[in-house]
Design a protein around this motif. Sequence first.
Motif, short mmCIF file in Angstrom:
data_model
loop_
_atom_site.label_atom_id
_atom_site.label_comp_id
_atom_site.label_asym_id
_atom_site.label_seq_id
_atom_site.Cartn_x
_atom_site.Cartn_y
_atom_site.Cartn_z
N GLU A 29 24.71 -14.59 -44.58
CA GLU A 29 24.33 -15.16 -46.03
C GLU A 29 23.49 -16.56 -44.83
OE1 GLU A 29 26.31 -17.12 -49.50
OE2 GLU A 29 26.51 -15.39 -49.16
N ALA A 30 22.61 -16.66 -45.84
CA ALA A 30 21.85 -18.27 -46.11
C ALA A 30 21.60 -18.58 -47.61
CB ALA A 30 20.30 -17.86 -45.60
N PHE A 31 21.58 -19.56 -47.35
CA PHE A 31 21.77 -20.26 -48.29
C PHE A 31 20.10 -21.83 -48.87
CE2 PHE A 31 23.25 -23.69 -51.66
CZ PHE A 31 23.93 -22.76 -53.01
N ILE A 32 19.75 -21.68 -49.67
CA ILE A 32 18.92 -22.41 -50.34
C ILE A 32 19.56 -23.51 -51.40
CG2 ILE A 32 16.83 -23.07 -51.69
CD1 ILE A 32 15.73 -19.76 -50.70
N ASN A 33 19.79 -24.79 -50.90
CA ASN A 33 19.96 -25.85 -51.49
C ASN A 33 18.99 -26.42 -52.51
OD1 ASN A 33 21.38 -29.22 -51.31
ND2 ASN A 33 22.43 -27.78 -51.96
N CYS B 45 21.74 -19.41 -53.92
CA CYS B 45 21.70 -20.35 -54.37
C CYS B 45 21.70 -20.22 -56.04
CB CYS B 45 19.63 -20.60 -54.36
SG CYS B 45 18.73 -19.45 -54.93
N THR B 46 21.94 -21.52 -55.92
CA THR B 46 22.23 -22.46 -57.46
C THR B 46 21.50 -22.90 -58.09
OG1 THR B 46 23.82 -23.71 -56.96
CG2 THR B 46 24.90 -21.35 -56.67
N THR B 47 21.28 -22.48 -59.49
CA THR B 47 20.89 -24.03 -60.64
C THR B 47 21.84 -24.27 -61.51
OG1 THR B 47 18.29 -24.68 -61.02
CG2 THR B 47 19.05 -22.46 -61.73
N ALA B 48 21.41 -25.37 -62.58
CA ALA B 48 21.92 -25.94 -63.50
C ALA B 48 21.66 -24.62 -64.65
CB ALA B 48 22.32 -27.50 -63.91
N LEU B 49 23.23 -25.21 -65.60
CA LEU B 49 22.11 -23.71 -67.04
C LEU B 49 21.58 -24.28 -67.63
CD1 LEU B 49 25.83 -22.96 -67.91
CD2 LEU B 49 24.60 -21.33 -67.01
N VAL B 50 20.98 -25.48 -67.35
CA VAL B 50 19.81 -26.13 -67.51
C VAL B 50 18.66 -25.69 -67.64
CG1 VAL B 50 21.42 -28.49 -69.25
CG2 VAL B 50 19.75 -27.93 -66.83
N ASN B 51 18.75 -25.43 -66.27
CA ASN B 51 17.29 -25.12 -66.01
C ASN B 51 16.35 -23.29 -66.23
OD1 ASN B 51 14.94 -25.04 -64.44
ND2 ASN B 51 16.15 -25.33 -62.41
N THR B 52 16.70 -23.02 -67.20
CA THR B 52 15.94 -21.47 -67.57
C THR B 52 14.33 -21.23 -66.58
OG1 THR B 52 15.40 -22.30 -69.36
CG2 THR B 52 17.39 -22.00 -69.69
N ASP B 53 14.23 -22.05 -66.53
CA ASP B 53 12.22 -22.03 -65.59
C ASP B 53 13.47 -20.97 -64.15
OD1 ASP B 53 10.74 -22.31 -67.82
OD2 ASP B 53 11.05 -24.72 -66.78
N SER B 54 14.25 -21.91 -63.52
CA SER B 54 14.62 -21.20 -62.31
C SER B 54 15.41 -20.33 -62.45
CB SER B 54 15.29 -22.19 -61.98
OG SER B 54 15.92 -22.03 -60.45
N MET B 55 15.33 -20.16 -63.86
CA MET B 55 16.20 -18.50 -63.55
C MET B 55 15.48 -17.13 -63.87
SD MET B 55 17.66 -16.46 -66.20
CE MET B 55 17.38 -16.91 -67.97
N ARG B 56 14.18 -18.05 -64.87
CA ARG B 56 13.54 -16.82 -64.72
C ARG B 56 12.24 -16.87 -63.81
NH1 ARG B 56 12.96 -19.29 -70.05
NH2 ARG B 56 11.72 -20.72 -69.06
N TRP B 57 12.32 -17.72 -62.92
CA TRP B 57 11.41 -17.51 -61.70
C TRP B 57 12.49 -16.66 -60.86
CZ3 TRP B 57 11.97 -18.87 -56.16
CH2 TRP B 57 10.78 -18.67 -55.58
N HIS B 58 13.46 -17.07 -60.66
CA HIS B 58 14.20 -16.27 -60.11
C HIS B 58 14.75 -14.85 -60.00
CE1 HIS B 58 15.38 -20.09 -57.96
NE2 HIS B 58 15.85 -19.88 -56.79
N ARG B 59 14.81 -14.25 -61.40
CA ARG B 59 14.41 -12.80 -61.31
C ARG B 59 13.65 -12.10 -60.93
NH1 ARG B 59 17.98 -13.12 -67.58
NH2 ARG B 59 19.80 -12.80 -66.16
N HIS B 60 12.56 -12.93 -61.52
CA HIS B 60 11.02 -12.62 -61.28
C HIS B 60 10.96 -12.04 -59.40
CE1 HIS B 60 6.97 -12.24 -61.02
NE2 HIS B 60 6.37 -13.42 -60.21
N MET B 61 11.57 -13.06 -58.51
CA MET B 61 10.97 -12.68 -56.63
C MET B 61 12.18 -11.25 -56.97
SD MET B 61 9.38 -14.67 -55.59
CE MET B 61 9.94 -14.43 -54.09
N GLY B 62 12.69 -11.18 -57.52
CA GLY B 62 14.41 -10.10 -57.46
C GLY B 62 15.31 -10.01 -56.71
#
Length: 140
Positions: free
Chosen positions: A68-72, A107-124
Amino acid sequence: MILRNTKLKDYDRVLNVMIDWWGGRDLRNTVYKGFFVHFTETSFIVEDQNGSPIAFLLGFLSQTYRDEAFINWIGVHPDWRKKGIAKMLYSRFFEIARENERGRVTCTTALVNTDSMRWHRHMGFSVEEKQDSFFFSKDI
């Protein structure tokens, strides 16, 4: 645009842009200076033609999970978003991870960051909600 590995001098430069890039949220205390010292092979900064930062990615190869590799952290200047820069940074990180025989990126992000959630889904990435964060993972 210039993409390069981070250096120690980039630590203060990244901290100086964070409040503006995150719409007034002060997340500077969550950026570990060690990324700019110990993880420079897996951390990147993108600069414009004048040398000003327009994006960065801070990541590492997991010592615990050998596959595993992790994006912080990843950040892109608001004026440069939706231009493929984050995707370019992730692609470069994936390349380094594969070169080091890592088959998964997380990687992870806070629940308030729904833009990140959508983008990561878009990235697969698969997305899972855990406690107070979204947890993302992708086989590469």
